[in-house]
Design a protein around this motif. Structure first.
Motif, PDB file in Angstrom:
ATOM      1  N   ARG A   2       0.864  -1.068  -0.008  1.00 56.60           N
ATOM      2  CA  ARG A   2      -0.062  -0.059  -0.177  1.00 56.60           C
ATOM      3  C   ARG A   2       0.886   1.138   0.056  1.00 56.60           C
ATOM      4  O   ARG A   2       1.745   1.373   0.752  1.00 56.60           O
ATOM      5  N   VAL A   3       0.602   2.278  -0.926  1.00 53.34           N
ATOM      6  CA  VAL A   3       1.370   3.533  -0.777  1.00 53.34           C
ATOM      7  C   VAL A   3       0.503   4.484  -0.254  1.00 53.34           C
ATOM      8  O   VAL A   3      -0.734   4.866  -0.481  1.00 53.34           O
ATOM      9  N   ILE A   4       1.046   5.299   0.534  1.00 49.53           N
ATOM     10  CA  ILE A   4       0.453   6.464   1.405  1.00 49.53           C
ATOM     11  C   ILE A   4       1.321   7.786   0.832  1.00 49.53           C
ATOM     12  O   ILE A   4       2.558   7.650   1.032  1.00 49.53           O
ATOM     13  N   GLN A  16      -4.685   3.344  -2.059  1.00 48.22           N
ATOM     14  CA  GLN A  16      -5.375   2.140  -2.408  1.00 48.22           C
ATOM     15  C   GLN A  16      -6.858   2.402  -2.046  1.00 48.22           C
ATOM     16  O   GLN A  16      -7.665   1.894  -2.678  1.00 48.22           O
ATOM     17  N   GLN A  17      -7.173   3.258  -0.916  1.00 48.26           N
ATOM     18  CA  GLN A  17      -8.520   3.523  -0.610  1.00 48.26           C
ATOM     19  C   GLN A  17      -9.240   4.755  -0.983  1.00 48.26           C
ATOM     20  O   GLN A  17     -10.304   5.158  -0.793  1.00 48.26           O
ATOM     21  N   SER A  18      -8.275   5.437  -1.584  1.00 47.45           N
ATOM     22  CA  SER A  18      -8.492   7.076  -2.233  1.00 47.45           C
ATOM     23  C   SER A  18      -9.183   7.884  -1.044  1.00 47.45           C
ATOM     24  O   SER A  18     -10.298   8.129  -1.041  1.00 47.45           O
ATOM     25  N   ARG A  19      -8.467   7.674   0.063  1.00 45.27           N
ATOM     26  CA  ARG A  19      -9.073   8.479   0.962  1.00 45.27           C
ATOM     27  C   ARG A  19      -7.801   9.072   1.988  1.00 45.27           C
ATOM     28  O   ARG A  19      -6.748   8.581   2.075  1.00 45.27           O
ATOM     29  N   TYR A  20      -7.903  10.140   2.757  1.00 44.94           N
ATOM     30  CA  TYR A  20      -7.072  10.587   3.753  1.00 44.94           C
ATOM     31  C   TYR A  20      -7.043   9.948   5.135  1.00 44.94           C
ATOM     32  O   TYR A  20      -8.020   9.219   5.475  1.00 44.94           O
ATOM     33  N   VAL A  21      -5.834   9.621   5.494  1.00 46.05           N
ATOM     34  CA  VAL A  21      -5.801   8.847   6.580  1.00 46.05           C
ATOM     35  C   VAL A  21      -5.089   9.283   7.813  1.00 46.05           C
ATOM     36  O   VAL A  21      -4.137  10.545   7.433  1.00 46.05           O
ATOM     37  N   GLU A  34      -0.101  -4.927   7.675  1.00 47.43           N
ATOM     38  CA  GLU A  34      -0.586  -4.771   6.343  1.00 47.43           C
ATOM     39  C   GLU A  34       0.777  -3.648   6.076  1.00 47.43           C
ATOM     40  O   GLU A  34       0.764  -2.693   6.494  1.00 47.43           O
ATOM     41  N   PRO A  35       1.602  -4.158   5.084  1.00 50.59           N
ATOM     42  CA  PRO A  35       2.613  -3.544   4.779  1.00 50.59           C
ATOM     43  C   PRO A  35       2.340  -2.101   3.825  1.00 50.59           C
ATOM     44  O   PRO A  35       1.447  -2.063   3.113  1.00 50.59           O
ATOM     45  N   PHE A  36       3.027  -1.071   4.091  1.00 49.52           N
ATOM     46  CA  PHE A  36       2.681   0.043   3.525  1.00 49.52           C
ATOM     47  C   PHE A  36       3.909   1.003   3.541  1.00 49.52           C
ATOM     48  O   PHE A  36       5.076   0.890   4.028  1.00 49.52           O
ATOM     49  N   ARG A  37       4.215   1.883   2.570  1.00 47.02           N
ATOM     50  CA  ARG A  37       5.088   2.703   2.267  1.00 47.02           C
ATOM     51  C   ARG A  37       4.678   4.193   2.175  1.00 47.02           C
ATOM     52  O   ARG A  37       3.591   4.442   1.615  1.00 47.02           O
ATOM     53  N   VAL A  38       5.281   5.186   3.113  1.00 44.17           N
ATOM     54  CA  VAL A  38       4.902   6.460   3.072  1.00 44.17           C
ATOM     55  C   VAL A  38       5.929   7.403   1.942  1.00 44.17           C
ATOM     56  O   VAL A  38       7.062   7.312   2.276  1.00 44.17           O
ATOM     57  N   GLU A  39       5.395   7.975   1.126  1.00 52.08           N
ATOM     58  CA  GLU A  39       6.261   8.731   0.188  1.00 52.08           C
ATOM     59  C   GLU A  39       5.877  10.210   0.081  1.00 52.08           C
ATOM     60  O   GLU A  39       4.566  10.570   0.009  1.00 52.08           O
ATOM     61  N   SER A  43       8.072  14.689  -4.270  1.00 50.89           N
ATOM     62  CA  SER A  43       9.503  14.033  -4.778  1.00 50.89           C
ATOM     63  C   SER A  43       9.345  12.503  -4.702  1.00 50.89           C
ATOM     64  O   SER A  43      10.459  11.809  -5.408  1.00 50.89           O
ATOM     65  N   GLY A  44       8.525  11.977  -4.191  1.00 53.96           N
ATOM     66  CA  GLY A  44       8.478  10.155  -3.971  1.00 53.96           C
ATOM     67  C   GLY A  44       9.454   9.812  -3.004  1.00 53.96           C
ATOM     68  O   GLY A  44       9.620   8.671  -3.096  1.00 53.96           O
ATOM     69  N   GLU A  45      10.082  10.837  -2.199  1.00 54.94           N
ATOM     70  CA  GLU A  45      10.980  10.235  -1.372  1.00 54.94           C
ATOM     71  C   GLU A  45      10.424   9.347  -0.256  1.00 54.94           C
ATOM     72  O   GLU A  45       9.149   9.543  -0.031  1.00 54.94           O
ATOM     73  N   ASP A  46      11.116   8.358   0.152  1.00 53.20           N
ATOM     74  CA  ASP A  46      10.324   7.530   1.171  1.00 53.20           C
ATOM     75  C   ASP A  46      10.577   8.005   2.543  1.00 53.20           C
ATOM     76  O   ASP A  46      11.455   8.445   3.133  1.00 53.20           O
ATOM     77  N   LEU A  47       9.490   8.209   3.409  1.00 54.49           N
ATOM     78  CA  LEU A  47       9.046   9.107   4.421  1.00 54.49           C
ATOM     79  C   LEU A  47       8.710   7.856   5.541  1.00 54.49           C
ATOM     80  O   LEU A  47       8.345   8.280   6.530  1.00 54.49           O
ATOM     81  N   THR A  48       8.667   6.706   5.108  1.00 58.63           N
ATOM     82  CA  THR A  48       8.051   5.697   6.273  1.00 58.63           C
ATOM     83  C   THR A  48       8.726   5.737   7.399  1.00 58.63           C
ATOM     84  O   THR A  48       7.961   5.737   8.470  1.00 58.63           O
ATOM     85  N   ARG A  49      10.089   5.786   7.519  1.00 57.83           N
ATOM     86  CA  ARG A  49      10.614   5.509   8.934  1.00 57.83           C
ATOM     87  C   ARG A  49      10.278   6.933   9.717  1.00 57.83           C
ATOM     88  O   ARG A  49      10.122   6.939  11.035  1.00 57.83           O
TER      89      ARG A  49
END
Length: 154
Positions: A2-4, A16-21, A34-39, A43-49
């Motif tokens: 899932r991409v956030i 994936q759900q087309s909504r703000y979380v 549930e695996p996800f990645r925050v970007e 820029s597409g930079e990975d902000l997950t951490r």
């Protein structure tokens, strides 16, 4: 996965759900494994951490009784970053936490099994079985009832 997307206004958008979380929504995803990645949306930079750290901070502030990181522990972690050759702390913490979670699940399973086989639970199961037996016995016509019905027809 899932991409956030994180926008400049600090809002998080679940593609994936087309909504703000919220961070709480992401915390639930973590609990549900549930695996996800925050970007970053631009820029597409990975902000997950960074987001995971924010979730930890929010939990630490929300429930002082469930505090995991004491002031002393946080100070020690800061000192680790300042070491000339830092310890392999991340790997140690990951493995130790994983072991702790696995042991906790195993203990919960064993406790549930022990409770399932307790004398009280056994008596409850026996009582339920007896109730089913008597309900079936009272709801089914007996052999003598069938004989009397056929005798009356003759």
């Amino acid at each position: 996965m899932r991409v956030i997307r994180k926008y400049a206004n600090r809002r998080l958008y679940d593609t994936q759900q087309s909504r703000y979380v919220t961070l709480e929504d992401l915390r639930r995803l973590i609990i549900e494994e549930e695996p996800f990645r925050v970007e970053d949306a631009k820029s597409g930079e990975d902000l997950t951490r960074t987001i995971l750290l924010s979730i930890i901070i929010e939990q630490e502030q929300a429930d002082s009784e469930a505090e995991v990181f004491s002031n002393d522990l946080l100070a020690q972690l800061i000192r680790v970053y300042d070491m000339s050759s830092p310890l392999p702390l991340a790997r140690y913490l990951e493995q130790g936490t994983q072991l702790m979670l696995e042991q906790q699940k195993r203990m919960q399973t064993q406790w549930q099994q022990a409770m399932r086989h307790s004398p009280i639970e056994f008596m409850r199961e026996l009582a339920e079985e007896n109730m089913r037996f008597w309900q079936n016995a009272l709801n089914q016509p007996t052999q003598t009832d069938d004989d009397e019905t056929s005798d009356k027809r003759s």
